[in-house]
Design a protein around this motif. Structure first.
Motif, short mmCIF file in Angstrom:
data_model
loop_
_atom_site.label_atom_id
_atom_site.label_comp_id
_atom_site.label_asym_id
_atom_site.label_seq_id
_atom_site.Cartn_x
_atom_site.Cartn_y
_atom_site.Cartn_z
N ASP A 62 0.83 -1.21 0.00
CA ASP A 62 0.00 0.00 0.00
C ASP A 62 0.86 1.26 0.00
O ASP A 62 0.52 2.26 -0.64
CB ASP A 62 -0.93 0.01 1.22
N PHE A 63 1.98 1.21 0.73
CA PHE A 63 2.87 2.37 0.82
C PHE A 63 3.45 2.73 -0.55
O PHE A 63 3.41 3.89 -0.97
CB PHE A 63 4.01 2.07 1.80
N TRP A 64 3.99 1.74 -1.27
CA TRP A 64 4.65 2.01 -2.53
C TRP A 64 3.69 2.11 -3.70
O TRP A 64 3.98 2.74 -4.71
CB TRP A 64 5.70 0.94 -2.82
N GLY A 65 2.54 1.44 -3.59
CA GLY A 65 1.53 1.57 -4.62
C GLY A 65 1.60 0.55 -5.73
O GLY A 65 0.70 0.49 -6.58
N ARG A 66 2.65 -0.26 -5.75
CA ARG A 66 2.74 -1.32 -6.77
C ARG A 66 3.72 -2.38 -6.30
O ARG A 66 4.57 -2.13 -5.45
CB ARG A 66 3.18 -0.76 -8.13
N VAL A 67 3.58 -3.58 -6.89
CA VAL A 67 4.47 -4.70 -6.59
C VAL A 67 5.34 -4.95 -7.82
O VAL A 67 4.80 -5.18 -8.91
CB VAL A 67 3.67 -5.97 -6.24
N PRO A 68 6.66 -4.90 -7.69
CA PRO A 68 7.53 -4.99 -8.86
C PRO A 68 7.88 -6.42 -9.27
O PRO A 68 8.89 -6.65 -9.94
CB PRO A 68 8.78 -4.24 -8.40
#
Length: 320
Positions: free
Chosen positions: A96-102
């Protein structure tokens, strides 16, 4: 292990387990033979640890992304299902903090009962060391959760966005960078903070952990001698080769870097009247540099863009 020619070629590993070992865990892709694994090149190979033995895996998903918490063995002193659920909360708070999963393949938290503490991040897994009885005390368990959170922050901060000096790996020599305070220090700021946001520790517990770090820094004479950027560069000859005089001659870029993050975060919130904070800076760093290496001024430039020239000068003073 490699040549200039073979380093970029696909790599294959065959694992032969002893008769009394039953499990093997790695993020590398398996082939039709369950004992043979493939890596796209040598870099992926050495970035992909194996846990072999009689491990116990606890799978979970967060927003349809698969994960596994793997223990190197059973321990009656650990509540593994609770640990899995708590790791899932850490993962959720950070996604949620970063906004995406790489990444899309399964990510592994490989937990080894080794009687010590620490970890090492990789693109699709992390290796964590823990004590067999560590979960029996609140302080010990919080320390373990902090390591998990720290290594998972690295999925974004250094595995994806990284300083230019660390972009091209040289396996034959040390690689020096004055940005380790950002890579490790700011990660150290967020590890315990994100435990609060995940609901795993109370604000009072977080403030106690922060107070301990402040005390540690204030009782380190070397903080007045060694600038934080120099402590980053000197890691190979100081941080990892300590002497009896290290306390007086250098400072930990982990601890001071974390406290720089705390002070800068408070400054940005105050000076911009809540419009910007360190969260926004880190997310903007990731937006700009997740696909390209960043230079020495990248972080400072974003701070200035958000809060003005004085904010950049404030950061400069913190790093000295």
């Amino acid at each position: 292990m490699f040549t200039d020619h073979s380093r970029s070629l696909p790599q294959q590993v065959k694992v032969v387990l002893p008769a009394d070992w039953s499990t093997l865990h790695t993020s590398l892709d398996p082939t039709g033979d369950t004992a043979v694994f493939l890596a796209r090149d040598y870099d992926e190979l050495v970035d992909s640890p194996f846990m072999a033995g009689n491990a116990v895996a606890y799978d979970f998903e967060v927003d349809e992304q698969p994960y596994a918490l793997v223990f190197s063995g059973e321990s009656r002193f650990w509540d593994a299902e609770r640990a899995r659920d708590d790791v899932a909360k850490i993962v959720k708070s950070q996604q949620d903090f970063w906004g995406r999963v790489p990444f899309s393949k399964k990510y592994y938290f490989l937990n080894f009962f080794m009687g010590s503490s620490g970890g090492l991040e990789h693109d699709h897994s992390t290796v964590i060391m823990a004590g067999r009885r560590q979960m029996r005390s609140r302080d010990g368990y919080i320390k373990w959760l902090g390591v998990v959170a720290h290594e998972f922050v690295h999925v974004w901060n250094v595995r994806q966005m990284r300083p230019a000096e660390l972009a091209d790996i040289d396996y034959q020599a040390e690689q020096y960078s004055d940005q380790l305070w950002l890579v490790e220090g700011l990660t150290s700021y967020y590890d315990n903070l994100l435990l609060v946001r995940a609901g795993l520790i109370k604000p009072e517990e977080y403030l106690d952990l922060l107070a301990r770090e402040i005390y540690h820094l204030e009782t380190t004479p070397g903080r007045s001698l060694r600038p934080l950027t120099e402590a980053s560069v000197d890691a190979w000859i100081r941080q990892y080769r300590p002497t009896s005089n290290s306390l007086n001659s250098t400072v930990s870029y982990y601890i001071k870097g974390a406290l720089v993050g705390f002070v800068l975060d408070a400054y940005l919130r105050k000076e911009t009247r809540g419009r910007h904070d360190l969260d926004a800076v880190m997310r903007e760093m990731y937006r700009r540099y997740s696909s390209q290496a960043y230079g020495n001024d990248a972080f400072r430039n974003i701070v200035v863009d958000m809060a003005g020239t004085e904010a950049g000068e404030f950061l400069d003073a913190l790093l000295t």
